[in-house]
Design an enzyme around this catalytic site. Sequence first.
Site, PDB file in Angstrom:
ATOM      1  N   GLU A   1     -11.289   4.418   6.129  1.00  0.00           N
ATOM      2  CA  GLU A   1     -11.681   4.439   7.913  1.00  0.00           C
ATOM      3  C   GLU A   1     -12.707   2.915   8.024  1.00  0.00           C
ATOM      4  O   GLU A   1     -12.271   3.127   9.832  1.00  0.00           O
ATOM      5  CB  GLU A   1     -11.901   5.566   7.989  1.00  0.00           C
ATOM      6  CG  GLU A   1     -11.491   6.503   8.291  1.00  0.00           C
ATOM      7  CD  GLU A   1     -11.714   8.374   8.722  1.00  0.00           C
ATOM      8  OE1 GLU A   1     -11.590   8.811   9.147  1.00  0.00           O
ATOM      9  OE2 GLU A   1     -12.690   8.899   7.622  1.00  0.00           O
TER      10      GLU A   1
ATOM     11  N   THR B   1      23.506 -14.752  18.621  1.00  0.00           N
ATOM     12  CA  THR B   1      24.351 -16.223  18.598  1.00  0.00           C
ATOM     13  C   THR B   1      23.480 -16.491  19.911  1.00  0.00           C
ATOM     14  O   THR B   1      23.347 -15.940  20.891  1.00  0.00           O
ATOM     15  CB  THR B   1      26.014 -15.859  18.397  1.00  0.00           C
ATOM     16  OG1 THR B   1      26.235 -15.360  19.258  1.00  0.00           O
ATOM     17  CG2 THR B   1      25.995 -16.232  17.060  1.00  0.00           C
TER      18      THR B   1
ATOM     19  N   GLN C   1       1.180  -1.370   0.175  1.00  0.00           N
ATOM     20  CA  GLN C   1      -0.195   0.001   0.323  1.00  0.00           C
ATOM     21  C   GLN C   1       1.119   1.124  -0.037  1.00  0.00           C
ATOM     22  O   GLN C   1       1.128   1.770  -1.223  1.00  0.00           O
ATOM     23  CB  GLN C   1      -1.199  -0.330   0.919  1.00  0.00           C
ATOM     24  CG  GLN C   1      -1.982  -1.173   0.988  1.00  0.00           C
ATOM     25  CD  GLN C   1      -3.053  -0.947   2.027  1.00  0.00           C
ATOM     26  OE1 GLN C   1      -3.085  -0.347   2.405  1.00  0.00           O
ATOM     27  NE2 GLN C   1      -4.264  -1.648   1.705  1.00  0.00           N
TER      28      GLN C   1
ATOM     29  N   THR D   1      23.087  -8.501  18.200  1.00  0.00           N
ATOM     30  CA  THR D   1      21.483  -8.192  18.516  1.00  0.00           C
ATOM     31  C   THR D   1      21.505  -7.177  19.983  1.00  0.00           C
ATOM     32  O   THR D   1      20.336  -6.687  20.575  1.00  0.00           O
ATOM     33  CB  THR D   1      20.154  -8.948  17.935  1.00  0.00           C
ATOM     34  OG1 THR D   1      21.377 -10.315  19.731  1.00  0.00           O
ATOM     35  CG2 THR D   1      20.900  -9.459  16.747  1.00  0.00           C
TER      36      THR D   1
HETATM   37  C1  LIG Z   1      14.495  -7.153  18.123  1.00  0.00           C
HETATM   38  C2  LIG Z   1      15.093  -8.293  19.363  1.00  0.00           C
HETATM   39  C3  LIG Z   1      14.128  -8.903  19.050  1.00  0.00           C
HETATM   40  C4  LIG Z   1      14.087 -10.112  19.850  1.00  0.00           C
HETATM   41  N1  LIG Z   1      12.941 -10.829  20.586  1.00  0.00           N
HETATM   42  C5  LIG Z   1      13.373 -11.884  22.137  1.00  0.00           C
HETATM   43  C6  LIG Z   1      13.159 -12.720  22.458  1.00  0.00           C
HETATM   44  O1  LIG Z   1      12.122 -12.561  22.162  1.00  0.00           O
HETATM   45  N2  LIG Z   1      13.223 -13.275  23.165  1.00  0.00           N
HETATM   46  C7  LIG Z   1      14.530 -13.551  23.459  1.00  0.00           C
HETATM   47  O2  LIG Z   1      15.293 -14.307  24.375  1.00  0.00           O
HETATM   48  N3  LIG Z   1      15.647 -12.841  22.948  1.00  0.00           N
HETATM   49  C8  LIG Z   1      15.128 -11.890  22.383  1.00  0.00           C
HETATM   50  N4  LIG Z   1      15.935 -10.628  21.834  1.00  0.00           N
HETATM   51  C9  LIG Z   1      17.802 -11.013  21.950  1.00  0.00           C
HETATM   52  C10 LIG Z   1      18.534 -11.648  21.140  1.00  0.00           C
HETATM   53  O3  LIG Z   1      18.244 -12.982  21.778  1.00  0.00           O
HETATM   54  C11 LIG Z   1      20.016 -12.033  22.264  1.00  0.00           C
HETATM   55  O4  LIG Z   1      20.139  -9.983  21.759  1.00  0.00           O
HETATM   56  C12 LIG Z   1      20.921 -12.513  21.646  1.00  0.00           C
HETATM   57  O5  LIG Z   1      20.558 -13.760  22.175  1.00  0.00           O
HETATM   58  C13 LIG Z   1      22.146 -11.840  22.059  1.00  0.00           C
HETATM   59  O6  LIG Z   1      22.782 -12.545  20.645  1.00  0.00           O
HETATM   60  P1  LIG Z   1      24.167 -11.936  20.242  1.00  0.00           P
HETATM   61  O7  LIG Z   1      25.128 -12.611  19.176  1.00  0.00           O
HETATM   62  O8  LIG Z   1      23.603 -10.834  18.511  1.00  0.00           O
HETATM   63  O9  LIG Z   1      25.341 -10.752  20.839  1.00  0.00           O
HETATM   64  P2  LIG Z   1      25.729  -9.631  20.826  1.00  0.00           P
HETATM   65  O10 LIG Z   1      25.274  -8.446  20.994  1.00  0.00           O
HETATM   66  O11 LIG Z   1      27.387  -9.898  19.563  1.00  0.00           O
HETATM   67  O12 LIG Z   1      26.553  -9.993  21.510  1.00  0.00           O
HETATM   68  C14 LIG Z   1      26.410 -10.008  23.161  1.00  0.00           C
HETATM   69  C15 LIG Z   1      26.956 -10.168  24.763  1.00  0.00           C
HETATM   70  O13 LIG Z   1      27.528 -11.142  25.099  1.00  0.00           O
HETATM   71  C16 LIG Z   1      28.927 -11.177  25.389  1.00  0.00           C
HETATM   72  N5  LIG Z   1      29.320 -13.029  23.864  1.00  0.00           N
HETATM   73  C17 LIG Z   1      28.690 -13.249  22.939  1.00  0.00           C
HETATM   74  N6  LIG Z   1      29.681 -13.804  22.793  1.00  0.00           N
HETATM   75  C18 LIG Z   1      30.008 -14.220  23.236  1.00  0.00           C
HETATM   76  C19 LIG Z   1      31.280 -15.623  23.837  1.00  0.00           C
HETATM   77  N7  LIG Z   1      30.893 -16.560  22.523  1.00  0.00           N
HETATM   78  N8  LIG Z   1      31.412 -15.629  24.908  1.00  0.00           N
HETATM   79  C20 LIG Z   1      32.001 -14.610  25.898  1.00  0.00           C
HETATM   80  N9  LIG Z   1      30.647 -13.915  25.565  1.00  0.00           N
HETATM   81  C21 LIG Z   1      29.982 -13.474  24.398  1.00  0.00           C
HETATM   82  C22 LIG Z   1      29.368 -10.521  23.916  1.00  0.00           C
HETATM   83  O14 LIG Z   1      30.561  -9.313  24.695  1.00  0.00           O
HETATM   84  C23 LIG Z   1      28.109  -8.957  24.467  1.00  0.00           C
HETATM   85  O15 LIG Z   1      28.579  -8.309  26.201  1.00  0.00           O
HETATM   86  C24 LIG Z   1      16.037  -9.755  21.075  1.00  0.00           C
HETATM   87  C25 LIG Z   1      16.184  -9.044  20.530  1.00  0.00           C
HETATM   88  C26 LIG Z   1      16.264  -8.417  19.097  1.00  0.00           C
HETATM   89  C27 LIG Z   1      17.534  -7.583  18.427  1.00  0.00           C
HETATM   90  S1  FES Z   2       2.270  -0.808   2.750  1.00  0.00           S
HETATM   91 FE1  FES Z   2       3.538  -2.094   4.409  1.00  0.00          FE
HETATM   92  S2  FES Z   2       3.936  -0.244   5.508  1.00  0.00           S
HETATM   93 FE2  FES Z   2       3.027   0.419   4.111  1.00  0.00          FE
END
Ligand SMILES: Cc1cc2nc3c(=O)[nH]c(=O)nc-3n(C[C@H](O)[C@H](O)[C@H](O)COP(=O)(O)OP(=O)(O)OC[C@H]3O[C@@H](n4cnc5c(N)ncnc54)[C@H](O)[C@@H]3O)c2cc1C
Ligand code: FES
Length: 1335
Positions: free
Chosen positions: A1266, A355, A116, A270
């Site tokens: 609407e 991860t 849309q 994340t």
């Molecule tokens: C939009 C969104 C939605 C989400 N929804 C959910 C949800 O519904 N439920 C839920 O449980 N979680 C949710 N999360 C959280 C998500 O699960 C965690 O952010 C994610 O698991 C972190 O993993 P990463 O690899 O991105 O960590 P990073 O951000 O890369 O690292 C996180 C931390 O861990 C440390 N670290 C990473 N790897 C290691 C390692 N091997 N050894 C030592 N330290 C380490 C880093 O130093 C850092 O401090 C959500 C996140 C986002 C952004």
């Molecule tokens: S079409 Fe998906 S936000 Fe507008």
Amino acid sequence: MPYLANSDELIFFVNGRKVTEKNADPEINLLFYLRKVLRLTGTKYACGGGGCGACTVMVSRYNPKTKKIHHYPATACLLPICSLYGAAVTTVEGVGSIKTRIHPVQERLAKCHGTQCGFCSPGMVMSLYTLLRNHPEPTPEQIMEALAGNLCRCTGYRPIIESGKTFCVESTVCQIKGSGKCCMDQEERSFVNRQEKMCTKLYNEDEFQPLDPTQEPIFPPELIRMAENPNKRRLTFQGEKTTWITPVTLDDLLEQRANYPKAPLIMGNTAVGPRIKFTDEFHPVFLSPLGLPELHFVNPTDDGVTIGAGYSLAQLNDALHFIVSEQPKEKTKTFRALLKHLRTLAGAQIKNMATLGGHVVSRPNYSDLNPILAAGNATINLVSKEGERQIPLNGPFLERSPEANLKTEEIVLSVYIPYCTQWHFVSGFRLAQRQENAFAIVNAGMSVKFEDGTNIVKDLQMFYGSVGPTIFSASQTCKQLIGRQWDDQMLSDACRLVLDEICIPPAARGGMVEYRRTLITSLLFKFYLKVQRGLNEMNPKKFPDIPEKFMSALEDFPIETPQGIQMFQCVDPYQSPQDPVGHPVMHQSAIKHATGEAVFIDDMLPLDQELFLAVVTSTRAHAKIISIDISEALALPGVVDVITAKDVPGDNNHHGEIIYAQNEVICVGQIICTVAADTYAHAKEAAKKVKITYEDIKPMIITIKQALEHNSFLTVEKKIEQGNIEQAFKYVDQIIEGEVHVEGQEHFYMETQTILAVPKGEDKEMVLHLGTQFPTHVQEYVAAALNVPRSRITCHMKRAGGAFGGKVTKPALLGAVSAVAANKTGRPIRFILERGDDMLITAGRHPLLGKYKIGFMNNGVIKAADVEYYTNGGCTPDESELVIEFIVLKSENAYYIPNFRCRGRACKTNLPSNTAFRGFGFPQATVVVEAYITAVASQCNLLPEEVKEINMYKRISKTAHKQMFNPEPLQRCWKECLEKSSFHARRLAAEEFNTNNYWKKRGLAIVPMKFTIGIPMAYYNQAAALVHIYLDGSVLVTHGGCELGQGLNTKMIQVASRELNIPQSYVHLSETSTITVPNAVFTAGSMGTDINGKAVQNACQILMARLQPIIRKNSKGKWEDWIAKAFEESISLSATGYFKGYQTHMDWQKEEGDAYPYFVYGASCSEVEVDCLTGAHKLLRTDIFMDAAFSINPALDIGQVEGAFIQGMGLYTIEELKYSPEGVLYSRGPDDYKIPTVTEIPEGFYVTLVRSRNPIAIYSSKGLGEAGMFLGSSVLFAIYDAVTAARRERGLTTAFTMSSPATPELIRMTCMDQFTDMIPRDDPSTFTPWSIHVS
Ligand SMILES: Cc1cc2nc3c(=O)[nH]c(=O)nc-3n(C[C@H](O)[C@H](O)[C@H](O)COP(=O)(O)OP(=O)(O)OC[C@H]3O[C@@H](n4cnc5c(N)ncnc54)[C@H](O)[C@@H]3O)c2cc1C
Ligand code: FES
Ligand code: FES
């Protein structure tokens, strides 16, 4: 700051082209890089935190070990560019383009009407495209999973899912749309008895190009060579303030970890990414071991499985699925519990980035996996330079106790998850505001081990998430239950103990305190039942099964792929094939939306000398501004100026709307000043340095209740009255009184408010480009602020990425803010509101309090209604008066009540000023009506639908404001809705379901609707158009309406094509501007097509009249010949069309008038199932019958109906704005404000456009923008029906207060039972709650 050698070159590929970045800055994310450096603007910004999917791209990496290429979706806003070394990125531009070839994914999204406004479309394309790269013939479930992380605010998702489903092997799109048989009884639904023929085919599948996976671009060979290079070395990227190190081996990583013990490991980013963005966390060094093979492995042993910390959650999911399929069921209980949570955790993008190691270490208190891993006795394998060691992933680790933590130099190498033994049960539970892609409100991982062959507890573990700052281990409770039998007495003790052990303070952050307390025991009860059932399965003779009626409590709601049918009138077979009117023509920009080539404001190329604007907003709700210190901000690099009220040359307070706060602030979020700088990052950094001191002013009014106490109003009372209300109350059988609270709603348009203001440098001219519904209003405010005539101000509006009322008035203020900055600096200003600022500053739908007194007879006939409405208007007038007028005029809805009084008033509070929102008060006010009708039904022992039918308008009548109308289409919609949805049979089936199920209940509701379009002021219904015919025969149509995604321009092309009798391809529509059509009214009130259509029609007819003599002379000639001839004969080929407007009026003194041009009728019925233990609900089916008269474009109209319905459903169920008692809005992004996703839409979604007549409107059509919104309330009332059934069974016969939204919290706490009874309650006078309701 450590000294590091010079930066390495960052090498990655984007859309097959090599990118070599010599100055890679670790602080830059891919989204910024794509949009601002590579100028690939198809990838959109809408939240910046991974929560909306608008920035989805595909990342591909080559694995030298497996020699395979891994494609996965990722959110570019959370991808640091430095993490992309060696990766190939594909953006929407790389998938396909109008310039080269569009991809089948793009084509089908467009042709299935899945776009849309188009702002979410590139993200949708990328999610589907990535899925198809991995699974060219996906299952419908995979389509649902792939789209779970993408938000769309316009479409209601049904057509998007449908476009995806066209790739499934067996097309699961309903067969009725092709030639085959339908899943529904075709006979029954074909309306054979009626005159009009109904169609169901909104697009033609035969037109689709086939998907040919061999045509996809190849992975860059250079990246394969790089990945296979045995001489890889550590990479270092040095940014302005930060350093990024990518170690080359595990030893190197451990070395660096020892060198920089405080540096975070960036894996998926994340967790770290959002913290940096939203909480100002800063790290001078990042270590990124993402690709290290030592962290990527699965190692199954006899006792369990070890999984590398670098595995993404998506890879973990795949690995667990494999193990579950290989191993006996009893061994994999932990794995299955993890899989259940992995299904709903975040969207596909986050699951592919995040991860296992990052998840385990970051230990968010809402973590869905850690409680299960802990309950399953997982251990963490750590490694450092000193060697390896294991620590248990247990309570102390999750509670961050220092002795159970990682040492600074350690990293997580892997996680070991043991198998379960026979007498060991592990389960996970979670409840969130929305089933998928939402943090848990409370979650839990629980396990119990029994003495072999018995039900004697040997070991018990319970871990709860979101009940405190960390995951909480209920270890004391568990300890005390060891040795106990698994029976009801144990459960009851367990509940008591766990409530003693877990203390959620009354003012706890996150609120929902009593609900969260209730969930603690409710989830425990679910576990209890599950284990009981498990024991019974193992030894049915020894262990009794759970009662049959409790069985359904065990299962969460499944995520199903929606099915449904859309029905609309077929086009008259005698209509000219060239005439597009009545056909489901695709949105004019759909292909451009899907390829990312549709240009939104921030996609426009940068202008020379352009500056970015960041806002400084008030942190107090009502205070005197004592001082504003901008010195530190001005001293920062890149900062050009700070703009305050003093810089407004003209009117800083125009019609009560304040541009920059001066002397005092009247809400949190009011703009005090803005900072203009060379980059947005610099502007934002400087904005943080502006120091403002305040002195609070009393009173501070936040809620309607407080406003009423202080007599604080924005408007005078508006009233409509008919009959003799006092007299009538004397003669009725019964009288009831009640209150209904309806909370507000955030527009959540995907494109935040964005403005480009360009000073022209002469004659004080200023040009603004913005996404608005009301360019004239912007022009007015900017002219007033700059103190120049309006003729010097030009506003251009091409499209908006969603608006829904939120872009009617607010762009004028924000336009003035930008124009003042542009005027002061003399340079172009780009002002893009971040999502959080947008939600904070621009406010939304008015929260409403409705008070009613209803007099009725025992047979359900309502004789008298006295209703009062109060809205929370916020701090300035905005549109509050008009909203109140609409409420008072429309709130009788479909019912005739002979003695009726309705009064309304907007309250003035210290909240940001609420504004227009789809339905304009009707969706809130009418809930009050449906609530009192339902209450009357309950008092009379009748069903709500019976009382509705009794009191509904049945014949030609006058409204309470004495406007004549014929409710025949209303009756038709109502009857067809009841009949075609098999309402009565399904009600009986639901009753039977409810008798057989104690913890799950079903409910149904049907709501009728009498809605109106337009405005009670005739001059607000006028419109103009300008049509030019060029000498090659091409036609340029301009009109005063704004394209917001609703397809207005598409319909205007259809109108011009019919009127000029030329193919649509001849007609072009470029933009709306104050230059081409002056003084245009807003595009709102569902009347865009009505009024602009008439103006375009008028212009075309004028032109045709001029051409007639030429056509007559050469009737066999072509259009081009006629145009050439007309030019030769000096006939003007340009015409202005005009529509004077519907002659509406309202006399508030007399309380009467023909306030609206015509009425739109509809009915909708919904069926839900609620989980009484958690408060979750599932929408099983919705049927909508909408009176469309004659639809100019059924695809667009159905799109509006469905989109509005889903938005309405969001309003009434899961969308919840949270305010602090001091008026601070907490909900400032997709993490804490949940709009519906693909999962929320009805499993069965049936929409019918009902044919009627409406001669007053163009081609006898009706405005449907609407109307669908209120129909979403059928879900609310179905929920209440289910809750009522639950309460009745529990012996609770007293009526309960209805309010909106019916959140999981409200549902759970209204389904009262032993678990709600046992929680500790707090005396409200002893604490200040974390959040309050403002209605
Ligand atoms: C939009 C969104 C939605 C989400 N929804 C959910 C949800 O519904 N439920 C839920 O449980 N979680 C949710 N999360 C959280 C998500 O699960 C965690 O952010 C994610 O698991 C972190 O993993 P990463 O690899 O991105 O960590 P990073 O951000 O890369 O690292 C996180 C931390 O861990 C440390 N670290 C990473 N790897 C290691 C390692 N091997 N050894 C030592 N330290 C380490 C880093 O130093 C850092 O401090 C959500 C996140 C986002 C952004
Ligand atoms: S079409 Fe998906 S936000 Fe507008
Ligand atoms: S902008 Fe990236 S997910 Fe929303």
